[in-house]
Enzyme design. Structure first.
Site, PDB file in Angstrom:
ATOM      1  CG  HIS A  10      -1.755   1.326   1.292  1.00 10.14           C
ATOM      2  ND1 HIS A  10      -2.600   1.642   0.233  1.00 10.14           N
ATOM      3  CD2 HIS A  10      -1.769   2.153   2.235  1.00 10.14           C
ATOM      4  CE1 HIS A  10      -3.113   2.726   0.440  1.00 10.14           C
ATOM      5  NE2 HIS A  10      -2.745   3.087   1.847  1.00 10.14           N
ATOM      6  CG  HIS A  15       0.041   7.167   3.849  1.00  9.58           C
ATOM      7  ND1 HIS A  15       0.739   6.272   3.044  1.00  9.58           N
ATOM      8  CD2 HIS A  15      -1.139   6.716   4.085  1.00  9.58           C
ATOM      9  CE1 HIS A  15      -0.268   5.378   2.846  1.00  9.58           C
ATOM     10  NE2 HIS A  15      -1.280   5.591   3.205  1.00  9.58           N
ATOM     11  CD  GLU A  18      -5.075   5.763  10.356  1.00 12.56           C
ATOM     12  OE1 GLU A  18      -6.421   5.331  10.446  1.00 12.56           O
ATOM     13  OE2 GLU A  18      -4.343   6.236   9.329  1.00 12.56           O
ATOM     14  CG  ASP A  19      -2.432   1.579   9.787  1.00 13.06           C
ATOM     15  OD1 ASP A  19      -3.725   1.875  10.676  1.00 13.06           O
ATOM     16  OD2 ASP A  19      -2.779   1.569   8.681  1.00 13.06           O
ATOM     17  CG  ASP A  73     -20.175  12.944 -28.427  1.00 12.85           C
ATOM     18  OD1 ASP A  73     -21.255  12.091 -28.188  1.00 12.85           O
ATOM     19  OD2 ASP A  73     -20.046  14.194 -28.063  1.00 12.85           O
TER      20      ASP A  73
END
Length: 711
Positions: free
Chosen positions: A48, A72, A76-77, A259
């Site tokens: 990721h 990033h 958080e993880d 189109d």
């Protein structure tokens, strides 16, 4: 799968001096932080951040942004702190990672209010450093690419949020390729039947479409060679969601859209753009009203190009865009092409026209306390389709399509909007709800004593106009409600020989206000004036239980009758509850209550357009409290092919999911399409979602939509 070397290779293409060691250090840090972690797909989590970093290189972002892409999710993880990142990579990168973390912490399955708070955080983060949202967009892009590993409910919720918020943000930042990718993936999950139908059609016609593109390219090249004008021409298939939008807007079948491709002519300078336009119009008949000059009047995201539609070699419509190579780079790279970090400067949105829309949203964030109003304003500013009008002095004002003279007045100054009584457009008097067009000269007429009207909210389209009108109305209504509430309470007190002035001096009313969770006495008076509470509720807090006359008890008892056991009302007891017919809420819908004087509480779906025009002071939070099983009527519109046995298959799905069919209407059309409207009884939103999903799987069905009210 993306490898670290792929990222380095991309970075060095646009930044040969990039700090490769710093990037490698970030990659190793991320690999260690996410060691042993896996995604829902079962793949190592490290895939990721690699994908996110690679997407950032496609935006041509600077090294700190790409490093932040690797890091990033570490705060958080993983067990990594902001301080650790600052120690290893510096304050700039620590702030970027922390900014992304703050707008990622709120889980998706949470209340609407909490999610709106999350968007407010996102706007604040953008205002500090625009790179934060670019990293978040790259993060969302890879999450959308792996959405198939989520549950069906989450797929729909994430896809809807992406289509409504993140794709428009990518457009506002000028990153058109990313906007298109996010739209198409979202559409795939939100309307799988239509997505499948369009993609299958494009796949079937790919060979002949490629042949047609080559034919037109050669024809245009030949014409340009006659004038010795050096150019590059590209042809491309239009995106699936773009085709679907056209089908809906123009009420066309896929077979009626000719189109499906667009052409792009690239030249060296602006002069050659207009020369190229002249050549194309000389050899291909232009379609009246289908030419737009975005070079003279660029879009809000600074997009520049000439757009024209002409009749092609076989009588078909062709869309052609003409721009310089530099304009094309700006269109592809978006905000990265305006980058100031390369010069060692911090990007300041206040200094750049590209961010006029962001400044408007930041102002709304500060001025609007109501979260639903903020989201409405947020979405208005995210969906730009601009027109350009002029003041009598010749100044250009950019407004969204559908803007009125009232929007124009507020765009110039709030006071001009408040005092607006009429307008002249290109010398002619027009109504205030008149829709302006590009090129109009607008002259606003005012009166010093005029005030905004609540009716204006029904036709203004700009966030500034809506915000300023609502602020004025709230202020006016609050003052009137304070006066009315005070008078009603004073009258009720007089019946019990109680003095308003003595109670105010003694501080009794402030005590009562606190019991109702109001900050001030004026808030209490306004609550009574709005109808949130009755004077009897107030007296009930003041008169001791033993001293309350039986008559008062009877009146309160009468007010409290008729409570609907399916609705829980926060902070208010005993109101008669009914459901709004304009949106027909059912259990599972997010809902909001509105108190009407003398009629109790009306429950609306939270995103019902009608409730947003109502006074916020009389809106109350409500929730479902299902003590018994009830049946709720729902209307579905089902569109598809006119084929034998389709109605039987639809009815079988209803029966399988235990939905009672109250009524059914079926219509067929000359183009062999059909539509039917079913009114069914269901018990909960989850039951309805299962029915819709099953219906979408039926071969020949193109769309299934829930109808609101009597639409």
């Amino acid at each position: 799968m993306i490898r670290f070397n792929d990222i380095i290779e991309e970075v060095l293409k646009y930044n040969p001096q990039a700090d490769v060691e710093a990037l490698q250090k970030a990659y190793i840090f991320s690999a260690q932080a996410h060691k042993g972690q896996t995604r829902l797909s079962g793949e190592p989590y490290l895939i990721h951040p690699l994908e996110v970093a690679y997407t950032l290189t496609k935006m041509n972002l600077d090294v700190p942004s790409v490093i932040s892409g690797f890091l990033h999710d570490t705060i958080e993880d993983s067990f990594v702190s902001k301080e650790e990142i600052e120690s290893d990579f510096g304050k700039e990168i620590a702030e970027l990672v922390d900014g992304v973390t703050k707008i990622s912490k709120i889980p998706l399955k949470t209340s609407e209010e909490t999610r709106v708070d999350n968007f407010r955080k996102m706007i604040l983060a953008m205002s500090k450093d625009i790179r934060v949202i670019l990293i978040k967009l790259a993060d969302r892009y890879h999450n959308m690419q792996t959405l198939n590993f989520m549950s069906p409910d989450k797929q729909i919720e994430i896809a809807r949020e992406t289509l409504e918020i993140y794709a428009p943000l990518a457009h506002r930042l000028g990153i058109e390729w990313l906007k298109g990718e996010l739209e198409d993936i979202s559409f795939k999950y939100l309307n799988p039947a239509e997505y499948r139908m369009i993609s299958e059609k494009l796949a079937k016609t790919k060979k002949e479409r490629d042949s047609y593109i080559n034919e037109v390219k050669e024809l245009i090249k030949e014409k340009f060679q006659q004038f010795n004008l050096k150019m590059e021409i590209r042809g491309r298939a239009k995106r699936i969601y773009s085709i679907y939008r056209k089908m809906v807007q123009e009420e066309l079948n896929i077979d009626d859209i000719y189109d499906l491709t667009a052409f792009r002519v690239l030249v060296d300078n602006v002069k050659e753009c207009y020369l190229a336009l002249g050549i194309i119009h000389a050899f291909f008949k232009p379609i009246p009203g289908k030419f737009t000059d975005y070079i003279a009047l660029p879009k809000a995201n600074m997009y520049k190009s000439l757009h024209t539609k002409v009749i092609g070699p076989h009588g078909e419509k062709i869309e052609i865009q003409i721009r310089t190579h530099e304009m094309h780079r700006l269109a592809e790279e978006g905000i990265a092409a305006h980058w100031k970090y390369k010069e060692g400067k911090v990007f300041d949105p206040k200094e750049d026209k590209v961010f006029a829309w962001l400044r408007r949203i930041i102002e709304s964030q500060q001025e609007l306390k109501d979260n639903r109003e903020f989201m409405e304003v947020f979405k208005i500013d995210l969906f730009p389709d601009e027109i350009y009008v002029f003041t009598p002095r010749g100044d250009v004002k950019e407004l969204p399509k559908g803007a009125t003279p009232v929007d124009f007045a507020y765009a110039i100054h709030s006071d001009l909007g408040h005092r607006c009584i009429g307008a002249k457009v290109s010398g002619k008097l027009v109504p205030l709800r008149h829709k302006l067009r590009s090129g109009d000269v607008v002259d606003i007429q005012t009166h010093p004593n005029h005030k905004p009207s609540k009716d204006w909210l029904g036709f203004v389209v700009t966030s500034k106009a809506k915000t300023k009108i609502r602020q004025w109305i709230k202020t006016e209504q609050r003052e009137r409600s304070i006066e009315l509430g005070r008078a009603l309470i004073e009258k009720a007190l007089a019946r019990h020989d109680l003095s308003m002035s003595k109670m105010l001096k003694a501080g009794d009313f402030l005590t009562i206000a606190k019991e109702f969770s109001f900050e001030t006495v004026d808030d209490l008076f306004a609550g009574v004036g709005y109808g949130l509470y009755t004077p009897l509720h107030v007296l009930g807090k003041y008169i001791p239980e033993s001293d309350k006359p039986s008559k008062l008890q009877k009146i309160i008892s009468t007010i409290r009758k008729g409570k609907d056991t399916t609705i829980k009302i926060e902070g208010v007891d005993g109101l008669v509850v009914r459901f709004a017919k304009c949106c027909n809420p059912i259990p599972g819908d997010k809902i909001l209550g509105f108190i009407t004087r003398g009629r109790g509480l009306t429950v609306h779906v939270a995103d019902c357009p009608n409730i947003h025009t109502y006074d916020d002071q009389r809106k109350v939070p409500v929730s479902w409290e299902l003590n018994k099983q009830y049946a709720y009527p729902v209307r579905l519109r089902i569109s598809g092919e006119d084929k034998k046995g389709l109605l039987s298959e639809i009815s079988a799905v209803m029966s399988a999911h235990k939905a009672n069919i109250l009524s059914a209407q079926a219509m067929t059309y000359p183009d062999k399409s059909a539509a039917s409207i079913y009114e069914i009884e269901i018990g909960h939103m989850s039951q309805l979602q299962k029915i819709i999903k099953s219906l979408q799987k039926i071969k020949g069905i193109r769309s299934v939509e829930r109808m609101r009210g009597n639409a």
